[in-house]
Design a protein around this motif. Structure first.
Motif, short mmCIF file in Angstrom:
data_model
loop_
_atom_site.label_atom_id
_atom_site.label_comp_id
_atom_site.label_asym_id
_atom_site.label_seq_id
_atom_site.Cartn_x
_atom_site.Cartn_y
_atom_site.Cartn_z
N ASP A 10 1.01 -1.24 0.01
CA ASP A 10 0.06 0.03 -0.02
C ASP A 10 0.93 1.15 -0.12
OD1 ASP A 10 -2.78 -1.26 0.58
OD2 ASP A 10 -1.48 -1.77 2.10
N TRP A 11 2.06 1.19 0.38
CA TRP A 11 3.09 2.29 0.52
C TRP A 11 4.28 2.00 -0.29
CZ3 TRP A 11 1.19 6.72 2.85
CH2 TRP A 11 0.16 6.56 3.69
N ARG A 12 5.11 2.83 -0.92
CA ARG A 12 6.39 3.00 -1.23
C ARG A 12 7.16 3.84 -0.94
NH1 ARG A 12 9.14 0.87 -6.15
NH2 ARG A 12 7.24 -0.23 -6.75
N ALA A 13 8.48 3.83 -0.29
CA ALA A 13 9.34 4.69 0.09
C ALA A 13 9.82 5.36 -1.38
CB ALA A 13 10.50 4.18 0.61
N VAL A 14 9.47 6.67 -1.59
CA VAL A 14 9.82 7.00 -3.10
C VAL A 14 10.87 8.01 -2.98
CG1 VAL A 14 7.43 6.65 -3.69
CG2 VAL A 14 7.95 8.63 -2.96
N THR A 15 11.12 8.87 -1.82
CA THR A 15 12.09 9.79 -2.01
C THR A 15 12.71 10.09 -0.75
OG1 THR A 15 10.65 11.80 -1.40
CG2 THR A 15 11.12 11.14 -3.82
N THR A 16 13.72 10.95 -0.32
CA THR A 16 14.38 11.01 0.81
C THR A 16 14.41 12.63 0.95
OG1 THR A 16 16.71 10.93 0.52
CG2 THR A 16 15.56 8.91 1.29
N ILE A 17 14.49 13.12 2.11
CA ILE A 17 14.77 14.88 2.17
C ILE A 17 16.00 14.92 2.87
CG2 ILE A 17 12.41 15.43 1.41
CD1 ILE A 17 13.21 16.00 4.81
N LYS A 18 16.68 15.78 2.88
CA LYS A 18 17.79 16.20 3.67
C LYS A 18 17.32 17.27 4.65
CE LYS A 18 22.66 17.26 3.22
NZ LYS A 18 23.85 17.30 2.45
N LEU A 19 17.74 17.03 6.11
CA LEU A 19 17.25 18.15 7.37
C LEU A 19 18.51 18.79 7.52
CD1 LEU A 19 14.97 15.65 9.22
CD2 LEU A 19 14.54 17.60 7.73
N GLY A 20 19.86 18.54 7.13
CA GLY A 20 20.95 19.27 7.48
C GLY A 20 22.28 19.03 7.04
N GLU A 21 23.35 19.51 7.41
CA GLU A 21 24.54 19.35 6.62
C GLU A 21 25.22 18.40 7.99
OE1 GLU A 21 25.56 19.93 4.05
OE2 GLU A 21 23.64 20.94 3.52
N PRO A 22 26.53 17.77 7.63
CA PRO A 22 27.06 17.04 8.54
C PRO A 22 27.50 17.77 10.00
CG PRO A 22 28.00 16.63 6.38
CD PRO A 22 27.12 17.77 6.35
N ASP A 23 27.88 18.80 9.84
CA ASP A 23 28.42 19.59 11.22
C ASP A 23 27.13 20.39 11.95
OD1 ASP A 23 30.76 18.63 10.75
OD2 ASP A 23 31.36 20.54 9.44
N ASP A 24 25.88 20.27 11.33
CA ASP A 24 24.70 20.98 12.08
C ASP A 24 24.26 20.39 13.05
OD1 ASP A 24 24.71 22.70 9.82
OD2 ASP A 24 22.86 21.75 9.01
N PRO A 25 24.03 20.92 14.20
CA PRO A 25 23.41 20.25 15.41
C PRO A 25 22.16 19.77 15.25
CG PRO A 25 23.31 22.61 15.60
CD PRO A 25 24.04 22.45 14.36
N TYR A 26 21.45 18.93 16.09
CA TYR A 26 20.51 18.15 15.92
C TYR A 26 19.21 19.28 16.24
CZ TYR A 26 16.09 15.11 16.69
OH TYR A 26 15.07 14.68 16.62
N PRO A 27 18.26 19.62 15.18
CA PRO A 27 17.07 20.52 15.49
C PRO A 27 16.19 20.25 16.18
CG PRO A 27 16.79 19.27 13.40
CD PRO A 27 18.35 18.72 13.90
N GLY A 28 16.12 18.95 16.85
CA GLY A 28 15.29 18.73 17.82
C GLY A 28 13.94 17.81 17.14
N ASP A 29 13.16 17.36 18.08
CA ASP A 29 12.32 16.46 17.21
C ASP A 29 11.25 17.26 16.74
OD1 ASP A 29 13.43 14.20 18.46
OD2 ASP A 29 12.06 13.74 20.08
N SER A 30 10.77 18.30 17.29
CA SER A 30 9.53 18.96 16.89
C SER A 30 9.89 19.62 15.22
CB SER A 30 9.03 20.04 17.67
OG SER A 30 8.06 20.82 17.18
N VAL A 31 11.01 20.19 15.25
CA VAL A 31 11.42 20.72 14.03
C VAL A 31 11.69 19.67 12.81
CG1 VAL A 31 13.11 22.03 12.79
CG2 VAL A 31 12.50 22.91 15.01
N SER A 32 12.48 18.45 13.29
CA SER A 32 12.48 17.61 12.23
C SER A 32 11.29 17.01 11.83
CB SER A 32 13.27 16.46 13.09
OG SER A 32 14.69 16.75 13.43
N GLU A 33 10.40 16.91 12.51
CA GLU A 33 9.02 16.07 12.16
C GLU A 33 8.33 17.17 11.28
OE1 GLU A 33 5.17 14.01 13.66
OE2 GLU A 33 6.33 14.83 15.17
#
Length: 264
Positions: free
Chosen positions: A193-216
């Motif tokens: 019923d579902w296919r993994a079709v793309t990915t999206i980039k949330l940050g660069e290698p040296d970026d700090p974790y943006p937090g759960d809320s921002v990531s989602e």
């Protein structure tokens, strides 16, 4: 509908940090039990789902032309700056996670987005507690695949380069169920019923974790646009997404996976 798969593929891959050290897998080879020597790259094994959940493995090897569910794609000594840490230190887990991910992509000939959308996966093993006490400091990355809890997928005799070019659907990740978050993963050659079709980039290698809320929130917005484009902008559509947390970010992952509701 916006379905969220909270358990990430990378998290499932890191089976090296669970289980009981004294258990060393099915069909154990006495010569590998509590082994200090670095394992052999290219060795194949017929591992079970239970084997993949253990931190160490001594299952006997089999010819790669026979039935097998795992092949060792990387095995080396840990770097010196990690050798004096405890066997389950998070720094080792993070370093091995990054190292095995790189080996996984290189072995399969996959760029990062494809590697995150395949039904194939990797698992790592460490020395047993007894071997660690005897000075063993190796890690072992094995290629494997399939849905968690099910028998791992059978692998071909030669899996190197399997995702190069346009991968076959049998190696790509789909899911069957009403919601992405509780839909079991299946190869895309099976009903889904579902296919993994793309990915999206949330940050660069040296970026700090943006937090759960921002990531989602970023994942949801980006995936809505990305899936719409993949489906060629229909009037209505359903999409889902897999986003990852701080632990995966610290292991080097900067991407989320976008899923389209589709049967093809």
């Amino acid at each position: 509908m916006r379905s969220v798969l909270l358990a990430g593929l990378l998290t499932l891959a890191l089976a090296g940090c669970g289980g009981t050290a004294q258990e060393q897998g099915s069909h154990a080879d006495p010569d590998q039990v509590d082994a200090v020597a670095v394992p052999t790259v290219g060795a194949c094994r017929d591992l079970t789902g239970a084997d993949l959940a253990l931190p160490t493995n001594a299952s006997r090897t089999v010819p790669c032309t026979e039935d097998h569910t795992a092949v060792t794609i990387e095995a080396e000594e840990l770097p010196e700056d990690l050798a004096d840490l405890d066997v389950d230190d998070p720094q080792i887990v993070q370093w091995v996670g990054r190292t095995c991910t790189t080996a996984f992509e290189r072995y399969l000939g996959a760029e990062e987005s494809t590697a995150m959308r395949t039904i194939l996966d990797w698992v790592w093993f460490r020395p047993s507690d007894a071997a660690w006490d005897d000075g063993a400091r190796w890690y072992r990355c094995d290629l494997t695949g399939g849905a968690p809890g099910a028998r791992p997928l059978a692998l071909p005799a030669d899996a190197e380069g399997l995702l190069a070019g346009v991968p076959q659907d049998r190696w790509m990740a789909c899911a069957r169920g009403d919601r992405v978050d509780d839909a079991p993963r299946v190869p895309c050659t099976r009903p889904h019923d579902w296919r993994a079709v793309t990915t999206i980039k949330l940050g660069e290698p040296d970026d700090p974790y943006p937090g759960d809320s921002v990531s989602e929130k970023r994942t949801s917005a980006f995936c809505q646009d990305s899936v719409a484009a993949w489906l060629r902008y229909p009037e209505t559509f359903d999409f889902g997404y897999t986003w990852f947390h701080r632990a995966e970010w610290e292991r080097g992952n900067r991407r989320s996976v976008c899923w389209a509701m589709t049967t093809h």
